[in-house]
Enzyme design. Structure first.
Site, PDB file in Angstrom:
ATOM      1  N   ASP A   1       3.622  -7.037  38.955  1.00  0.00           N
ATOM      2  CA  ASP A   1       2.960  -8.237  38.421  1.00  0.00           C
ATOM      3  C   ASP A   1       1.575  -8.470  39.053  1.00  0.00           C
ATOM      4  OD1 ASP A   1       5.275  -8.475  36.985  1.00  0.00           O
ATOM      5  OD2 ASP A   1       5.982 -10.281  37.988  1.00  0.00           O
TER       6      ASP A   1
ATOM      7  N   ASP B   1       5.320  -3.842  35.351  1.00  0.00           N
ATOM      8  CA  ASP B   1       4.811  -4.966  34.541  1.00  0.00           C
ATOM      9  C   ASP B   1       3.503  -5.513  35.102  1.00  0.00           C
ATOM     10  OD1 ASP B   1       7.221  -4.688  33.209  1.00  0.00           O
ATOM     11  OD2 ASP B   1       8.160  -6.374  34.216  1.00  0.00           O
TER      12      ASP B   1
END
Length: 195
Positions: A117, A138
């Site tokens: 992230d 991600d």
């Protein structure tokens, strides 16, 4: 100063360990160069709710608030210092380098680095040009109201011995949005050891 006035801050080459929060509109940060001008921090030292995997608005090393409309950064890098290989038993090791909420934000020749992230675009229209974004899981992700355009950027999978693969993007674009995350003329590369 008038409402549309811009404040430009020159950031000299160096390593700045601090949690940066920008709340004022029309702020511009200009570093001497992306490779040698780094703002980095691990928010977990501020307390449990700031740790990796914690509250999304606290675990980020840099936070550009919605009130900071028109924020720009150039020739600088942002990183989260969390050590992903730490045996801390966390199943969620999200450690954002930056969280951007401000509409009309622009990033030119900016580096972003973490593992999970890395770059979170919560809301607003954002533009990324010739940026370098490093992560593994991600590492480019967004909220429902973010609309971001990436032009001529390099997206790099980092090597992490405790995890061998992940996804580049995890957008949460609203189904009724015209667009969410758009990539033009970008390249994806990987550090040695990535699978």
């Amino acid at each position: 100063a008038g409402e549309g006035d811009r404040t430009v801050i020159l950031v000299m080459a160096g390593s700045y360990e601090e949690r940066l929060e920008v709340k004022t509109p029309n702020i511009t940060l200009i570093g001497e160069d992306r490779e040698n001008t780094l703002i980095h921090f691990y928010p977990g030292v501020l307390g449990e709710k700031y740790e990796a995997g914690g509250d999304m608005d606290k675990r980020c090393a840099t936070y550009i608030y919605e009130s900071a409309k028109g924020f720009t950064a150039e020739n600088i890098s942002f990183a989260n210092d969390y050590d992903y290989s730490t045996a801390d038993g966390k199943s969620n090791k999200s450690a954002d380098a930056i969280r951007v909420e401000a509409d009309n934000s622009v990033f030119v020749n900016v580096g972003f680095e973490s593992v999970q992230d890395t770059l979170y675009m919560h809301s607003g229209k954002q533009y990324y040009y010739k940026c370098e974004i490093k992560g593994l899981v991600d590492f480019i992700y967004s909220g429902e109201k973010a609309q971001s355009y990436f032009n001529d950027c390099e997206i790099i999978f980092v090597y992490e011995p405790t995890k061998n693969s992940g996804y580049v993007c995890a957008p949460k674009t609203d189904a009724n949005a015209t667009y969410g995350l758009t990539f033009n003329n970008c390249v994806i590369t990987a550090e040695e050891g990535c699978t």
